[in-house]
Design an enzyme around this catalytic site. Structure first.
Site, mmCIF file in Angstrom:
data_model
loop_
_atom_site.group_PDB
_atom_site.id
_atom_site.type_symbol
_atom_site.label_atom_id
_atom_site.label_comp_id
_atom_site.label_asym_id
_atom_site.label_seq_id
_atom_site.Cartn_x
_atom_site.Cartn_y
_atom_site.Cartn_z
ATOM 1 N N GLN A 25 0.267 -1.132 -0.258
ATOM 2 C CA GLN A 25 0.344 -0.084 0.298
ATOM 3 C C GLN A 25 1.164 1.441 0.306
ATOM 4 O OE1 GLN A 25 -2.759 -1.247 3.111
ATOM 5 N NE2 GLN A 25 -3.849 -0.593 1.850
ATOM 6 N N ARG A 81 4.052 -0.775 12.765
ATOM 7 C CA ARG A 81 3.540 -1.571 11.702
ATOM 8 C C ARG A 81 3.476 -1.716 10.562
ATOM 9 N NH1 ARG A 81 -2.361 -3.369 11.026
ATOM 10 N NH2 ARG A 81 -1.796 -5.664 10.346
ATOM 11 N N HIS A 125 0.705 -9.256 4.671
ATOM 12 C CA HIS A 125 -0.173 -8.385 4.529
ATOM 13 C C HIS A 125 -0.323 -8.437 2.740
ATOM 14 C CE1 HIS A 125 -1.889 -4.899 6.741
ATOM 15 N NE2 HIS A 125 -3.381 -4.523 5.353
ATOM 16 N N ASN A 169 -1.700 -10.436 8.298
ATOM 17 C CA ASN A 169 -2.860 -9.552 7.977
ATOM 18 C C ASN A 169 -4.404 -10.271 7.905
ATOM 19 O OD1 ASN A 169 -3.549 -6.908 8.771
ATOM 20 N ND2 ASN A 169 -4.028 -7.404 7.042
ATOM 21 N N GLU A 170 -4.554 -9.949 8.516
ATOM 22 C CA GLU A 170 -6.437 -10.254 8.397
ATOM 23 C C GLU A 170 -7.096 -11.212 6.943
ATOM 24 O OE1 GLU A 170 -8.069 -6.380 7.110
ATOM 25 O OE2 GLU A 170 -8.444 -5.367 8.850
ATOM 26 N N ASN A 293 -8.233 -5.817 14.122
ATOM 27 C CA ASN A 293 -8.310 -4.264 13.284
ATOM 28 C C ASN A 293 -9.829 -4.621 13.788
ATOM 29 O OD1 ASN A 293 -6.243 -4.747 12.645
ATOM 30 N ND2 ASN A 293 -6.177 -5.233 10.451
ATOM 31 N N TYR A 295 -12.965 -1.536 12.217
ATOM 32 C CA TYR A 295 -13.652 -0.175 11.013
ATOM 33 C C TYR A 295 -14.670 -0.130 11.727
ATOM 34 C CZ TYR A 295 -9.527 -0.402 9.395
ATOM 35 O OH TYR A 295 -7.894 -0.652 9.666
ATOM 36 N N GLU A 352 -5.678 -2.113 14.225
ATOM 37 C CA GLU A 352 -6.036 -1.134 13.016
ATOM 38 C C GLU A 352 -7.519 -0.385 13.016
ATOM 39 O OE1 GLU A 352 -6.279 -2.540 8.773
ATOM 40 O OE2 GLU A 352 -4.342 -3.513 8.852
ATOM 41 N N GLU A 406 -5.505 2.365 -1.353
ATOM 42 C CA GLU A 406 -6.604 1.562 -0.510
ATOM 43 C C GLU A 406 -7.361 0.006 -1.141
ATOM 44 O OE1 GLU A 406 -6.840 0.711 2.373
ATOM 45 O OE2 GLU A 406 -9.694 0.252 1.946
ATOM 46 N N TRP A 407 -6.055 -0.924 -1.965
ATOM 47 C CA TRP A 407 -7.123 -2.148 -2.267
ATOM 48 C C TRP A 407 -8.041 -1.895 -3.881
ATOM 49 C CZ3 TRP A 407 -3.678 -4.988 -1.300
ATOM 50 C CH2 TRP A 407 -2.588 -5.408 0.129
HETATM 51 C C1 FCB Z 1 -7.452 -3.769 6.226
HETATM 52 C C2 FCB Z 1 -6.624 -3.981 5.759
HETATM 53 C C3 FCB Z 1 -5.959 -2.927 5.556
HETATM 54 C C4 FCB Z 1 -6.472 -1.392 4.917
HETATM 55 C C5 FCB Z 1 -7.872 -1.418 6.064
HETATM 56 C C6 FCB Z 1 -8.538 0.204 5.824
HETATM 57 O O1 FCB Z 1 -8.493 -4.507 5.759
HETATM 58 O O2 FCB Z 1 -6.036 -4.723 6.430
HETATM 59 O O3 FCB Z 1 -4.492 -2.819 5.140
HETATM 60 O O4 FCB Z 1 -7.208 -1.716 3.763
HETATM 61 O O5 FCB Z 1 -8.629 -2.406 5.585
#
Ligand code: FCB
Length: 445
Positions: A25, A81, A125, A169-170, A293, A295, A352, A406-407
């Site tokens: 990223q 991180r 990641h 990661n995730e 993480n 959101y 996160e 952002e992916w």
């Molecule tokens: C998470 C990801 C991170 C970023 C955030 C917004 O799912 O781990 O890389 O894209 O969302």
């Protein structure tokens, strides 16, 4: 700027404030110093990301890391991180290591330490080497061994200086989107692919824990999990079932086997065909922390058109949303923190949390992001409420230090507390940067 929500619930002594990023990223320099291609390079090249954005340059962190570390120092964080790009270390995924790639992380780690910041290294990641994807990637059982070999190279090289290790990661997010729903790299879809990838990634995690433990004296090791409630979008039976299944994959399919030794009941039978004798013991290795993480909650619905039969549904009318449309529900954060702490009985680090927007400089060049300040204030307040309820939370890392790739949304979604001008690569700390620095300063005293 006033600090709300904090005074009533102090954070524990030695609480770690930090920021998170990920290699693909931010680094750019995609074809430099022998780096191999990853599945995300391929996905971008196929035009599958918004605006046909790619990671070729990103934030050019590969060259500008000293500037980014200076920002971290100014912020006052205790920990940073970041992730290592597997294809920078092993351009073909396996075999000979690439010395210039290894040397980059030497420079980065040394500079982070020099700034008085603790490096938290994440091995994976999402940037699987394309050469391994060509051999089946996470769909084949060999992937766990490939990952262990890669982890060995990284642990041997940096273990003298890095003591905080994240395996993956995730895992739930990249398997659900990359191997189940198919809208992230490598774009595979369907329930069988999701189950295979899930099990192999779990095996890879267990193998990497053993490798890091063997090679790094005094290592503190964990996996980073996305944890967000999966709530039925309506009261229908079908949506309730969709939310339960989505939730089993999203929240439990990785931490349950890794920490508790079994797959969640709802999917255990589906997973059985992939589980060989001894596997659960290989996956369930002792770890030191739970990286979490969060959101926003997921509202879920039955979706016959989706490869998995379920998908995202609408949030209840009137739910506040971030500028990129993610529901804002701080109390959901408090809820998952308390639940994860009680369920897994490990120290939790919020690895996160943050908000995506479309921040832009004003005429004077300043970047004001009051929505992000309000979001962080409310979410950090919710975390403090969870601590007051007894949740064992030891640290909080903002996603993210800088705006970045952002992916699937490319550069259109900005999560940084530092703005990036993608034309000039100029860094401009946003209002939230100053707010976070003040918060760190206030809690240190
Ligand atoms: C998470 C990801 C991170 C970023 C955030 C917004 O799912 O781990 O890389 O894209 O969302």
């Amino acid at each position: 700027m006033t600090l709300r929500a904090d005074v009533h619930h102090p954070v524990p002594r030695d609480f770690i404030w930090g920021t998170s990023t990920a290699a693909f990223q931010i680094e750019g320099a995609a074809r430099e110093d022998g780096r191999g291609m990853s599945v995300w390079d391929t996905f971008c090249a196929a035009g599958k990301v918004a605006n046909r954005d790619t990671g070729d340059v990103a934030c050019d962190h590969y060259h500008r890391y000293p500037e980014d570390i200076a920002l971290m120092r100014e912020l006052g964080i205790a920990a940073y991180r970041f992730s290592v790009a597997w294809p920078r270390i092993l351009p073909h995924g396996r075999g000979a290591a690439n010395e210039p790639g290894l040397a980059f992380y030497d420079r980065l780690i040394d500079a982070v330490l020099e700034a008085g910041i603790e490096p938290w290294l994440c091995l994976y990641h999402w940037d699987l080497p394309q050469a391994l994807a060509d051999r089946g990637g996470w769909l084949v059982r060999d992937s766990a061994g490939w990952f262990a070999d890669y982890a060995t190279v990284v642990a041997r090289r940096y273990g003298d200086r890095v003591k905080r290790w994240v395996t993956i990661n995730e895992p739930s997010v990249f398997t659900l989107f990359g191997y189940g729903l198919g809208d992230s790299a490598p774009g595979v879809s369907g329930p069988a692919a999701l189950r295979r990838a899930t099990h192999h990634v779990n095996l890879a995690h267990g193998a990497a824990v053993d490798v890091v433990r063997a090679h790094v004296a005094g290592a503190s090791i964990g996996c980073v999990h996305s944890r967000q409630q999966c709530i039925p979008a309506t009261e229908s039976e079908a949506d309730a079932r969709a939310a339960a299944l989505f939730g089993a994959h999203w929240n439990d399919a990785f931490p349950d086997p890794q920490i508790l030794g079994s797959y969640p009941a709802l999917i255990a039978e589906d997973m059985e065909p992939y589980v060989a004798p001894g596997d659960m013991a290989r996956i369930c290795r002792p770890v030191d922390f739970f990286g979490l993480n969060h959101y926003s909650p997921n509202f879920c619905q039955a979706a016959p058109w989706s490869p998995l039969g379920y998908g995202f549904g609408p949030a209840p009318a009137g739910t506040p949303e971030t500028p990129i449309g993610w529901p804002i529900v701080p109390d959901a954060f408090r809820g998952v923190l308390v639940e994860a702490s009680n369920k897994y009985r490990l120290p939790v680090y919020v690895t996160e949390n943050g908000m995506g927007g479309h921040d832009a400089p004003d005429a004077a060049g300043a970047v004001h992001d009051p929505e992000r300040v309000a979001y962080l204030d409310a979410y950090i307040g919710a975390m403090r409420a969870a601590i007051a309820e007894g949740a064992d939370i030891r640290g909080y890392f903002v996603w993210s230090l800088v705006d970045n790739f952002e992916w699937g949304a490319g550069y259109a979604s900005r999560f940084g507390i530092v703005h990036i001008d993608y034309q000039t690569l100029k860094r401009t700390p946003k209002t939230s940067f100053g707010w976070f620095a003040d918060l760190i300063g206030a809690t240190k005293g």
